[in-house]
Design a protein around this motif. Structure first.
Motif, PDB file in Angstrom:
ATOM      1  N   LEU A  74       0.808  -1.212   0.000  1.00 49.86           N
ATOM      2  CA  LEU A  74       0.000   0.000   0.000  1.00 49.86           C
ATOM      3  C   LEU A  74       0.847   1.271   0.000  1.00 49.86           C
ATOM      4  N   ASP A  75       1.967   1.254   0.702  1.00 45.81           N
ATOM      5  CA  ASP A  75       2.822   2.447   0.738  1.00 45.81           C
ATOM      6  C   ASP A  75       3.306   2.807  -0.662  1.00 45.81           C
ATOM      7  N   TYR A  76       3.686   1.798  -1.434  1.00 52.12           N
ATOM      8  CA  TYR A  76       4.179   2.028  -2.795  1.00 52.12           C
ATOM      9  C   TYR A  76       3.074   2.612  -3.678  1.00 52.12           C
ATOM     10  N   TYR A  77       1.897   2.004  -3.623  1.00 55.28           N
ATOM     11  CA  TYR A  77       0.825   2.444  -4.518  1.00 55.28           C
ATOM     12  C   TYR A  77       0.236   3.787  -4.090  1.00 55.28           C
ATOM     13  N   LEU A  78       0.241   4.080  -2.804  1.00 50.32           N
ATOM     14  CA  LEU A  78      -0.178   5.411  -2.360  1.00 50.32           C
ATOM     15  C   LEU A  78       0.760   6.486  -2.895  1.00 50.32           C
ATOM     16  N   VAL A 253      -6.273   0.550  -6.691  1.00 45.81           N
ATOM     17  CA  VAL A 253      -5.863  -0.603  -7.499  1.00 45.81           C
ATOM     18  C   VAL A 253      -4.619  -0.174  -8.274  1.00 45.81           C
ATOM     19  N   PRO A 254      -3.730  -1.104  -8.576  1.00 44.07           N
ATOM     20  CA  PRO A 254      -2.483  -0.718  -9.248  1.00 44.07           C
ATOM     21  C   PRO A 254      -2.666  -0.217 -10.672  1.00 44.07           C
ATOM     22  N   THR A 255      -3.495  -0.907 -11.485  1.00 41.54           N
ATOM     23  CA  THR A 255      -3.550  -0.608 -12.922  1.00 41.54           C
ATOM     24  C   THR A 255      -4.988  -0.549 -13.437  1.00 41.54           C
ATOM     25  N   MET A 256      -5.124  -0.066 -14.670  1.00 37.24           N
ATOM     26  CA  MET A 256      -6.428  -0.053 -15.334  1.00 37.24           C
ATOM     27  C   MET A 256      -6.943  -1.474 -15.560  1.00 37.24           C
ATOM     28  N   GLU A 257      -6.050  -2.400 -15.808  1.00 36.85           N
ATOM     29  CA  GLU A 257      -6.439  -3.799 -15.984  1.00 36.85           C
ATOM     30  C   GLU A 257      -7.066  -4.341 -14.701  1.00 36.85           C
ATOM     31  N   ASP A 258      -6.475  -3.986 -13.565  1.00 42.58           N
ATOM     32  CA  ASP A 258      -7.030  -4.403 -12.277  1.00 42.58           C
ATOM     33  C   ASP A 258      -8.379  -3.727 -12.029  1.00 42.58           C
ATOM     34  N   LEU A 259      -8.502  -2.480 -12.460  1.00 42.38           N
ATOM     35  CA  LEU A 259      -9.756  -1.748 -12.291  1.00 42.38           C
ATOM     36  C   LEU A 259     -10.895  -2.461 -13.002  1.00 42.38           C
ATOM     37  N   GLU A 260     -10.626  -2.997 -14.188  1.00 39.88           N
ATOM     38  CA  GLU A 260     -11.658  -3.709 -14.936  1.00 39.88           C
ATOM     39  C   GLU A 260     -12.216  -4.867 -14.115  1.00 39.88           C
ATOM     40  N   VAL A 261     -11.350  -5.583 -13.429  1.00 41.06           N
ATOM     41  CA  VAL A 261     -11.788  -6.732 -12.631  1.00 41.06           C
ATOM     42  C   VAL A 261     -12.685  -6.287 -11.482  1.00 41.06           C
ATOM     43  N   VAL A 262     -12.220  -5.329 -10.691  1.00 40.94           N
ATOM     44  CA  VAL A 262     -12.979  -4.943  -9.498  1.00 40.94           C
ATOM     45  C   VAL A 262     -14.264  -4.201  -9.854  1.00 40.94           C
ATOM     46  N   LEU A 263     -14.277  -3.458 -10.961  1.00 39.66           N
ATOM     47  CA  LEU A 263     -15.515  -2.794 -11.374  1.00 39.66           C
ATOM     48  C   LEU A 263     -16.578  -3.814 -11.769  1.00 39.66           C
ATOM     49  N   ASN A 264     -16.162  -4.855 -12.477  1.00 36.90           N
ATOM     50  CA  ASN A 264     -17.093  -5.921 -12.838  1.00 36.90           C
ATOM     51  C   ASN A 264     -17.677  -6.588 -11.603  1.00 36.90           C
ATOM     52  N   MET A 265     -16.840  -6.813 -10.615  1.00 36.31           N
ATOM     53  CA  MET A 265     -17.281  -7.502  -9.406  1.00 36.31           C
ATOM     54  C   MET A 265     -18.101  -6.587  -8.505  1.00 36.31           C
ATOM     55  N   LEU A 266     -17.769  -5.303  -8.487  1.00 39.78           N
ATOM     56  CA  LEU A 266     -18.504  -4.354  -7.658  1.00 39.78           C
ATOM     57  C   LEU A 266     -19.955  -4.241  -8.117  1.00 39.78           C
ATOM     58  N   ALA A 267     -20.170  -3.997  -9.400  1.00 43.98           N
ATOM     59  CA  ALA A 267     -21.532  -3.802  -9.912  1.00 43.98           C
ATOM     60  C   ALA A 267     -22.376  -5.052  -9.727  1.00 43.98           C
ATOM     61  N   ARG A 268     -21.812  -6.198 -10.047  1.00 45.62           N
ATOM     62  CA  ARG A 268     -22.575  -7.439  -9.932  1.00 45.62           C
ATOM     63  C   ARG A 268     -22.873  -7.790  -8.484  1.00 45.62           C
ATOM     64  N   SER A 269     -21.933  -7.550  -7.596  1.00 41.80           N
ATOM     65  CA  SER A 269     -22.126  -7.880  -6.181  1.00 41.80           C
ATOM     66  C   SER A 269     -23.080  -6.902  -5.497  1.00 41.80           C
ATOM     67  N   ALA A 270     -23.073  -5.660  -5.954  1.00 47.27           N
ATOM     68  CA  ALA A 270     -23.874  -4.623  -5.298  1.00 47.27           C
ATOM     69  C   ALA A 270     -25.329  -4.661  -5.734  1.00 47.27           C
ATOM     70  N   THR A 271     -25.575  -4.611  -7.038  1.00 51.45           N
ATOM     71  CA  THR A 271     -26.946  -4.473  -7.548  1.00 51.45           C
ATOM     72  C   THR A 271     -27.323  -5.517  -8.595  1.00 51.45           C
ATOM     73  N   GLY A 272     -26.378  -6.356  -8.990  1.00 51.82           N
ATOM     74  CA  GLY A 272     -26.669  -7.332 -10.034  1.00 51.82           C
ATOM     75  C   GLY A 272     -26.523  -6.767 -11.434  1.00 51.82           C
ATOM     76  N   GLN A 273     -26.017  -5.531 -11.559  1.00 54.09           N
ATOM     77  CA  GLN A 273     -25.799  -4.927 -12.878  1.00 54.09           C
ATOM     78  C   GLN A 273     -24.494  -5.435 -13.488  1.00 54.09           C
ATOM     79  N   LYS A 274     -24.439  -5.417 -14.818  1.00 56.81           N
ATOM     80  CA  LYS A 274     -23.167  -5.728 -15.465  1.00 56.81           C
ATOM     81  C   LYS A 274     -22.170  -4.603 -15.218  1.00 56.81           C
TER      82      LYS A 274
END
Length: 497
Positions: A74-78, A253-274
């Motif tokens: 976390l120190d590095y990415y901050l 998140v470290p990269t845009m590639e990582d962002l794609e993963v967590v955004l997909n999981m956030l929407a589906r886990s929160a409201t069931g949206q893609k």
């Protein structure tokens, strides 16, 4: 007073008022139905989205790996995130506690001579009680998320991480809008939404500062990611001349590639949206070639007890949370009592773990660890595989070790330990229990009794103790079996073994 202490002082008496708030919530039939209905809908949407997505467990593993790697470094990415925000023309402030974050925001507001702040949804601003401090400075803060705006009119705090007004119905909202505007409103969704749209539009245009939270900061680009379904976050972050972001230090998140993963999981886990309706990436303030955007971008990064969990083998994983609220939607406790029962900013299983850790308060906030059945449904629903049920057990253990439980409880469990550690005392206690319960038994059940029995029987019945314990019945069965074996052996002319 410490920053955590200041925040705790503004919260309700968490532990001491927990039973009273629970009793009140259980007596509110509408609240219970509203919360159960909406959480059922969200849970069903999540399950359907998981099925459509493919190998959900593989995605959970990937998401957990991203969050684990980020928090471990976390120190590095901050540092990388702050450097890139600065390179893009933004300003970054690291704040140790809530008082530091509030002071930093006030310095920005004073510099702008701000009188009006338009707020997007931000749980961190709730955590530091920013609205309370702005009110003391005669700075008007308007919540532009519809749910948050409704609660602001009602003078209430959010009761769900993503659906703040989950406990309100259309009639209650119509009444609030009528009282606030002087106009009469029918409890119809289109009518209420139209009024809110027109009312809030002026605040977007007139505000001196736009404030948002941050779903994820992208370290490699210095981008702030905002996800929402109403469009108010995009308005707040582009129309005012100054955009202030308030974020927890772990929301990277470290990269845009990582962002794609967590955004997909956030929407589906929160409201069931893609994907949420609006996903905005804010990278620095307005550039000369841009048609719109803020002239200044300020990012306030808050610690407030989070760094205390780094390196902790039990609790570091709580920083993996992406605030999807999936744990709230499956929790049998939350689903019965709603979020206000917890008496703090973060409710549900994640709130019961996070609150005592960031407030560093086991006496009051630590009591939330008992607001759980420890069924593990929160772990099964969590896209990041955070073992919240295990953490709740460790928090209970910590509270006991610090001798912060009630004296009668400590005496009771000490007696329990003594009795269950001695077979003679155990047998005597079970026999005595059978006879001592008789005055309370009605129709084979204990339906009422003195404390602590009354805490159970006010909402359910307690089965009576049988005259013969399982151990006694097992002994009798063993004797019967031995007798049958002996009789059978003799009938065959053999010898019993």
């Amino acid at each position: 007073m410490s920053a955590g202490g200041q925040a705790a002082a503004l919260d309700q008496k968490i532990g001491s008022g927990l039973k009273d708030r629970t009793k009140q919530a259980l007596g509110d039939e509408f609240l219970r139905k509203a919360v159960a209905y909406t959480t059922d809908k969200l849970k069903t949407g999540r399950l359907q989205a998981m099925d459509m997505f493919g190998d959900w467990e593989a995605w959970r593993d990937r998401g957990k790996a991203i969050r684990e790697h980020t928090i471990n470094h976390l120190d590095y990415y901050l540092s990388q995130f702050a450097d890139n925000v600065t390179k893009k023309g933004g300003n970054v402030y690291f704040c140790n506690g809530s008082s530091d974050a509030v002071s930093t925001f006030m310095e920005i507001a004073d510099k702008q001579k701000a009188k009006l702040v338009a707020k997007g949804k931000s749980m961190v601003s709730e955590e530091i009680h920013l609205n309370h401090h702005l009110e003391q400075r005669n700075i008007e803060a308007i919540e532009t998320d519809l749910g948050e705006y409704i609660l602001q009119l009602a003078k209430e705090t959010p009761s769900h991480l993503i659906i703040p007004a989950i406990h309100k119905n259309k009639q209650q909202i119509a009444t609030l809008f009528t009282e606030a505007s002087g106009q009469h409103f029918e409890p119809e969704t289109k009518v209420l939404a139209e009024y809110a749209r027109k009312k809030l539009r002026n605040y977007f245009l007139e505000s001196d500062i736009g404030l948002t939270g941050c779903n994820f900061g992208v370290a490699e680009t210095g981008s702030v990611t905002l996800v929402e379904n109403e469009g108010n976050g995009r308005m707040v972050s582009t129309l005012p001349k100054v955009h202030v972001v308030v974020m927890g230090m772990e929301r990277l998140v470290p990269t845009m590639e990582d962002l794609e993963v967590v955004l997909n999981m956030l929407a589906r886990s929160a409201t069931g949206q893609k994907l949420t309706t609006y996903t905005s990436l804010v990278t620095g303030p307005k550039r000369p070639e841009d048609l719109d955007g803020p002239e200044e971008l300020h990012v306030i990064i808050l610690d407030n007890g989070r760094s205390q969990q780094l390196g902790d083998p039990i609790f570091q994983e709580v920083l993996h949370c992406i605030r999807c609220a999936a744990c709230l939607n499956v929790c049998p406790v939350y689903r019965h009592v709603g979020g206000h029962t917890y008496g703090t900013t973060y409710s549900g299983p994640i709130g019961a773990v996070l609150t005592p850790l960031i407030q560093q308060d086991m006496k009051e906030a630590g009591t939330l660890s008992y607001a759980s059945s420890l069924c593990g449904a929160c772990y099964e629903a969590c896209p990041m595989k955070i073992p919240l049920h295990d953490m709740l057990v460790h928090l209970r253990h910590r509270k006991v070790k610090m001798k912060l439980t009630a004296l009668p409880e400590r005496i009771a469990f000490k007696s329990y330990q003594t009795v269950f550690g001695n077979i003679t005392l155990f047998k005597l206690a079970t026999k005595m229990g059978y006879y001592m319960q008789k005055p309370l038994v009605r129709g084979g059940m204990i339906k009422s009794g003195p404390p602590p029995i009354s805490g159970w029987t006010q909402s359910r019945f307690l089965p009576m103790l049988p005259k013969k314990s399982f151990r006694d019945r097992w002994g009798d069965l063993q004797k019967e079996l031995a007798a049958k074996n002996t009789a059978g052996a003799r009938a065959k002319g053999g010898h019993a073994k």
